[in-house]
Write a protein that holds these residues in place. Structure first.
Motif, PDB file in Angstrom:
ATOM      1  N   VAL A 140       9.752  27.512 100.525  1.00 12.28           N
ATOM      2  CA  VAL A 140       9.457  28.869 101.283  1.00 12.28           C
ATOM      3  C   VAL A 140       9.775  29.559 102.205  1.00 12.28           C
ATOM      4  O   VAL A 140       9.980  28.502 103.078  1.00 12.28           O
ATOM      5  N   HIS A 189       7.735  33.959 104.046  1.00 11.19           N
ATOM      6  CA  HIS A 189       6.297  33.785 102.463  1.00 11.19           C
ATOM      7  C   HIS A 189       7.050  33.420 101.967  1.00 11.19           C
ATOM      8  O   HIS A 189       5.856  33.579 100.356  1.00 11.19           O
ATOM      9  N   LEU A 192       8.457  32.905  98.051  1.00 10.49           N
ATOM     10  CA  LEU A 192       9.452  31.197  96.990  1.00 10.49           C
ATOM     11  C   LEU A 192      10.015  31.546  96.659  1.00 10.49           C
ATOM     12  O   LEU A 192      10.683  32.496  95.628  1.00 10.49           O
ATOM     13  N   VAL A 210       1.021  28.714  97.497  1.00  9.97           N
ATOM     14  CA  VAL A 210       1.506  28.787  98.637  1.00  9.97           C
ATOM     15  C   VAL A 210       0.927  29.224  99.549  1.00  9.97           C
ATOM     16  O   VAL A 210      -0.167  29.110 100.320  1.00  9.97           O
ATOM     17  N   PRO A 246       2.475  22.267  96.308  1.00  5.68           N
ATOM     18  CA  PRO A 246       2.992  22.883  97.710  1.00  5.68           C
ATOM     19  C   PRO A 246       2.978  21.298  98.415  1.00  5.68           C
ATOM     20  O   PRO A 246       2.658  20.574  98.127  1.00  5.68           O
TER      21      PRO A 246
END
Length: 281
Positions: free
Chosen positions: A33, A37, A39, A68, A105
């Motif tokens: 990431v 922010h 990915l 995310v 995550p």
């Protein structure tokens, strides 16, 4: 200054291989990431096309972007028709014929640093076991990234590339503390190659102090050095045992062995002798 710090991208690649192996799913993919922010899908295992390679996923969009945002694992048994995500990236997923997916995550100190996916090329319920396996791989990667961050933080904090003569008394103690703590971190990591790399960084930090050439033929084992480094910080045997994941009696045994090798009568003398011999900073 150059250090041998485990590369984050390499660790993600290794985690994806582990994910494919442990879940026995035909494809795994994912990536870091970014500071924006977004990915970035940087690595693929078992891919048939390059449709997902380099894809940038906006936060909140698609499966990975939602992971995310919510910072929780998500499983979708029928990706093309699931209502729980947006579908901006359907064409890229369809090119790989993926239909059943998990996405987990990698959370480091409260921040999602990477996302890992694994999937099937047919619609099927996702077993809880598979999601648990994916989460376990993500947690292991999290541990490795914590180690990496700690190493980089301490190296930057100490400015150990300055000339040795410029180190103040306080800075010398900071170097010694960092050396000991890095050895503890190395012992706590589960990856042997990472353990050796972190120990190498610890030794590099140790050269920031004027250490005499090693004298005599005294050689201490890595565990004996780990224990002595903790003792040098003022740790009790119980403290050292907790830090190193050992029993107090085991710590006592390593300390006794080091004292015999250094021909010392107590722990304070042992630390001083190890420093004089160039075995500790």
């Amino acid at each position: 200054m150059t250090t041998t710090v485990p590369d984050e991208r390499a660790r993600i690649r290794t985690a994806l291989r582990d994910l494919a192996r442990t879940t026995a799913l035909p494809m795994a993919f994912g990536g870091p990431v970014l500071p924006t922010h977004h990915l970035l899908l940087s690595d693929l295992v078992g891919a048939r096309t390059t449709s997902l390679q380099g894809l940038s996923v906006r936060p909140g969009t698609g499966l990975g972007g939602k992971v995310v945002t919510v910072a929780q694992p998500i499983a979708v048994p029928d990706y093309p028709n699931t209502p729980v995500i947006t579908h901006e990236y359907d064409s890229a997923v369809a090119a790989e014929r993926l239909q059943s997916l998990i996405s987990v995550p990698v959370i480091v100190r409260g921040t999602v640093r990477a996302v890992l996916y694994a999937g099937l090329r047919h619609a099927a319920p996702v077993a809880e076991r598979v999601l648990d396996q994916g989460t376990a791989v993500a947690r292991e990667l999290e541990q490795e990234l914590v180690v990496r961050d700690e190493v980089e933080h301490r190296v930057a904090q100490l400015h150990s590339d300055q000339p040795r003569s410029e180190l103040s008394g306080t800075e010398r103690e900071q170097v010694r503390e960092a050396y000991a703590q890095l050895r503890v971190i190395a012992q706590q990591t589960t990856q042997p190659e990472v353990r050796e790399r972190v120990r190498g960084v610890a030794e590099h930090l140790g050269t920031s102090l004027e250490r005499p050439n090693r004298t005599g033929s005294v050689t201490l084992s890595p565990r004996e050095l780990d224990v002595l480094a903790c003792v040098a910080l003022g740790c009790t045997n119980a403290d050292a045992a907790t830090s190193l994941g050992l029993l107090p009696e085991t710590v006592k045994s390593y300390l006794r062995s080091a004292m015999i090798k250094l021909d010392c009568r107590n722990r304070t003398e042992a630390v001083a002798a190890a420093r004089k011999a160039g075995l500790l900073p």
